[in-house]
Design an enzyme around this catalytic site. Sequence first.
Site, PDB file in Angstrom:
ATOM      1  N   ASP A 163       0.850  -1.202   0.000  1.00  0.00           N
ATOM      2  CA  ASP A 163       0.000   0.000   0.000  1.00  0.00           C
ATOM      3  C   ASP A 163       0.882   1.247   0.000  1.00  0.00           C
ATOM      4  O   ASP A 163       2.096   1.166   0.127  1.00  0.00           O
ATOM      5  CB  ASP A 163      -0.953  -0.005   1.210  1.00  0.00           C
ATOM      6  CG  ASP A 163      -0.211   0.081   2.533  1.00  0.00           C
ATOM      7  OD1 ASP A 163       0.782  -0.652   2.710  1.00  0.00           O
ATOM      8  OD2 ASP A 163      -0.598   0.887   3.400  1.00  0.00           O
ATOM      9  N   HIS A 487       1.525  -8.968  -3.628  1.00  0.00           N
ATOM     10  CA  HIS A 487       0.509  -7.957  -3.335  1.00  0.00           C
ATOM     11  C   HIS A 487       1.248  -6.626  -3.190  1.00  0.00           C
ATOM     12  O   HIS A 487       1.702  -6.254  -2.110  1.00  0.00           O
ATOM     13  CB  HIS A 487      -0.229  -8.325  -2.045  1.00  0.00           C
ATOM     14  CG  HIS A 487      -1.307  -7.361  -1.675  1.00  0.00           C
ATOM     15  ND1 HIS A 487      -2.602  -7.471  -2.135  1.00  0.00           N
ATOM     16  CD2 HIS A 487      -1.284  -6.245  -0.904  1.00  0.00           C
ATOM     17  CE1 HIS A 487      -3.336  -6.476  -1.650  1.00  0.00           C
ATOM     18  NE2 HIS A 487      -2.558  -5.722  -0.894  1.00  0.00           N
ATOM     19  N   ASP A 530       1.346 -17.541  -4.320  1.00  0.00           N
ATOM     20  CA  ASP A 530       1.916 -16.477  -5.145  1.00  0.00           C
ATOM     21  C   ASP A 530       0.798 -15.840  -5.965  1.00  0.00           C
ATOM     22  O   ASP A 530       0.681 -16.055  -7.164  1.00  0.00           O
ATOM     23  CB  ASP A 530       3.016 -17.045  -6.060  1.00  0.00           C
ATOM     24  CG  ASP A 530       3.629 -15.936  -6.919  1.00  0.00           C
ATOM     25  OD1 ASP A 530       3.478 -14.755  -6.566  1.00  0.00           O
ATOM     26  OD2 ASP A 530       4.256 -16.269  -7.950  1.00  0.00           O
ATOM     27  N   GLU A 539       2.428 -10.227   0.458  1.00  0.00           N
ATOM     28  CA  GLU A 539       2.676  -8.791   0.348  1.00  0.00           C
ATOM     29  C   GLU A 539       4.179  -8.563   0.519  1.00  0.00           C
ATOM     30  O   GLU A 539       4.920  -9.484   0.875  1.00  0.00           O
ATOM     31  CB  GLU A 539       1.876  -8.020   1.418  1.00  0.00           C
ATOM     32  CG  GLU A 539       1.967  -6.502   1.227  1.00  0.00           C
ATOM     33  CD  GLU A 539       0.894  -5.702   1.983  1.00  0.00           C
ATOM     34  OE1 GLU A 539      -0.020  -6.297   2.575  1.00  0.00           O
ATOM     35  OE2 GLU A 539       0.994  -4.461   1.945  1.00  0.00           O
TER      36      GLU A 539
HETATM   37  O1  9MR Z   1       2.972  -6.615   9.363  1.00  0.00           O
HETATM   38  C1  9MR Z   1       1.692  -6.381   9.931  1.00  0.00           C
HETATM   39  C2  9MR Z   1       1.226  -7.623  10.648  1.00  0.00           C
HETATM   40  O2  9MR Z   1       2.058  -7.903  11.740  1.00  0.00           O
HETATM   41  C3  9MR Z   1      -0.213  -7.444  11.101  1.00  0.00           C
HETATM   42  O3  9MR Z   1      -0.672  -8.646  11.642  1.00  0.00           O
HETATM   43  C4  9MR Z   1      -1.083  -7.010   9.920  1.00  0.00           C
HETATM   44  C5  9MR Z   1      -2.535  -6.793  10.292  1.00  0.00           C
HETATM   45  O4  9MR Z   1      -2.667  -5.731  11.159  1.00  0.00           O
HETATM   46  O5  9MR Z   1      -0.565  -5.817   9.365  1.00  0.00           O
HETATM   47  C6  9MR Z   1       0.727  -5.950   8.849  1.00  0.00           C
HETATM   48  O6  9MR Z   1       1.150  -4.720   8.361  1.00  0.00           O
HETATM   49  C7  9MR Z   1       0.517  -4.212   7.208  1.00  0.00           C
HETATM   50  C8  9MR Z   1       0.085  -2.803   7.531  1.00  0.00           C
HETATM   51  O7  9MR Z   1      -0.926  -2.825   8.496  1.00  0.00           O
HETATM   52  C9  9MR Z   1      -0.340  -2.002   6.314  1.00  0.00           C
HETATM   53  N1  9MR Z   1       0.643  -2.078   5.273  1.00  0.00           N
HETATM   54  C10 9MR Z   1       0.975  -3.431   4.898  1.00  0.00           C
HETATM   55  C11 9MR Z   1       1.532  -4.182   6.065  1.00  0.00           C
HETATM   56  C12 9MR Z   1       2.028  -5.564   5.673  1.00  0.00           C
HETATM   57  O8  9MR Z   1       0.994  -6.451   5.377  1.00  0.00           O
END
Ligand code: 9MR
Length: 565
Positions: A163, A487, A530, A539
């Site tokens: 994102d 992602h 994937d 991601e």
């Molecule tokens: O890395 C984060 C993970 O530990 C959490 O469980 C998850 C859900 O809250 O979020 C991950 O971080 C994401 C972030 O909230 C938004 N940008 C992408 C991040 C990676 O997926």
Amino acid sequence: MAQKPSADIRLNQIGFYPKGDKMAVVLGENGSAFVLKNLSGKVVFKGNLGHVRTSQHSGKISRLADFSTFQKPGKYVLEIPSLGQSSGFEIKEQIHKEIAKAALRGFYYQRASTDLPGKFAGKWARPAGHPDDKVRVHASAASDQRPENFIISSPKGWYDAGDYNKYIVNSGITMGTLLSLYEDFPGYFETFHTNIPESNNSVPDLLDEVIWNLRWMFTMQDPADGGVYHKLTNPRFDGMIMPDACDKPRYVVQKSTTATLDFVAVMAQAGRVFKNFELELPALADSCAVAAVKAWEWAEKNPRIHYSQEEMNKKFDPDAVTGAYGDRNEGDERIWASAELYALTHKEDYLNNISFETEKQFLLPSWNQVKALGYYTILRFNESLKTEAKLVAGIKQQVMTYADELLKDLDKQPYQTVMGKSVKDYAWGSSAVAANQGILLIQAFRQTNDKKYIRAALGNLDYLLGRNATGYSFLTGFGSRQVMHPHHRPSIADGVSEPVPGLLSGGPNPGQQDKCTTYTSKFADESFTDDACSFASNEIAINWNAPMVYLSAAMEALMVNEVKK
Ligand code: 9MR
């Protein structure tokens, strides 16, 4: 080399150091012997497969092909007559140098507010997006000087992940990891060039990249009181579009203690590192130190302001539904911040009333758990700091106990890796768990000079590059079985068939929170798809790329200096 590689032979798809360990894992009960062949098909090494191992995660059977004693540089395949051949790999010095460079260049591709010209970005060139020069102060962050919808300028920084938002907490651990890499191996980065716009200046490229995000971080501090906004974000995630196509308003939201303490730690560490670049970067180090102290003072006055997105959305509009990075415990952030300020200023006062939790369990670094970064810093500067011996001994014991625990029973592991011994390793972003275990093991090596720790760290790099239960190499652009559909918005929207290179996929995560329908396994170590839909397993994120840069670059630095001796 013409054969289609067997999916049942898993190895680091890039290759091996001549003097380093070299292993492949063979799934199933296929034969008992293996050979290595060179490019002309000549057998250059013969070996036997090791004992049968059963995976604690899937029950699958595997055996190890160990050819560490074969040291001749060249290109090879491993063959098991009844099964087939592995993909091609190379044995050579500096085998992971391109990996380390690409992983650092991954950050260049994540830069916000700038165009990426072809000269540096190749076919992934793109126009600038998210100028972030007119960011609104969210109602949750309104103050006397900066009322709701007040406009601030907060450009640059890296996009967090797939994102396009920018989060201080996640920037914190990312910056700490990259700055620590520099502090642990400064000499190595004198000649480490990554073809970025700043490559021709006299600052190491690693630090130039760090500065891109540092400049953004400065703007996230409220000059009136020193507190730091938790994040800069859209209310909702952008669509799967390129950065320059995004036009949604962006906000800074409320300040939080965790974000502010992470900011303190980064600024204090940067203040230390950039002190050596006064000529090239006049006043940068001092600006960092001033920002760190001011933020620390805010956190002293506001010791427990936690970011709860739910609570914020109940009280204020517009609601934010992007990454929360919410954390109800700021104790570890305080440990890290105090350690960095102490190492910067040598003032023991910063350690007063801080429990370093040395009686508790060691915890690997992750975005919500950063005490280890403080520990590493105390150990790094042990000699010059003259820290109280009891504290140093406590920290050292924590690090060493954990490292030795990781090393136990390695010979029983299905992939002969530290990674995956515990099912808990397969959390969201498990690739970063593997890389952070590698960093911890490198710290253990630095304490003891015992190479068994480097060897285990190298095993985790092998894991990330293919010796794992999915068979994928998790770094985009590298390996014979590559991640093609991360992602990651630019990779999805840019019309280029290959994803942006040098980005580390999150890796297996049995939580499968994305509910993608393309997972083919529920086993923890195989729970990966994937597929661009899979934000929970595929991601990419800056806090995962940073330890990948650390592990691969540190291996290069160590192989040059240590392992060969
Ligand atoms: O890395 C984060 C993970 O530990 C959490 O469980 C998850 C859900 O809250 O979020 C991950 O971080 C994401 C972030 O909230 C938004 N940008 C992408 C991040 C990676 O997926």
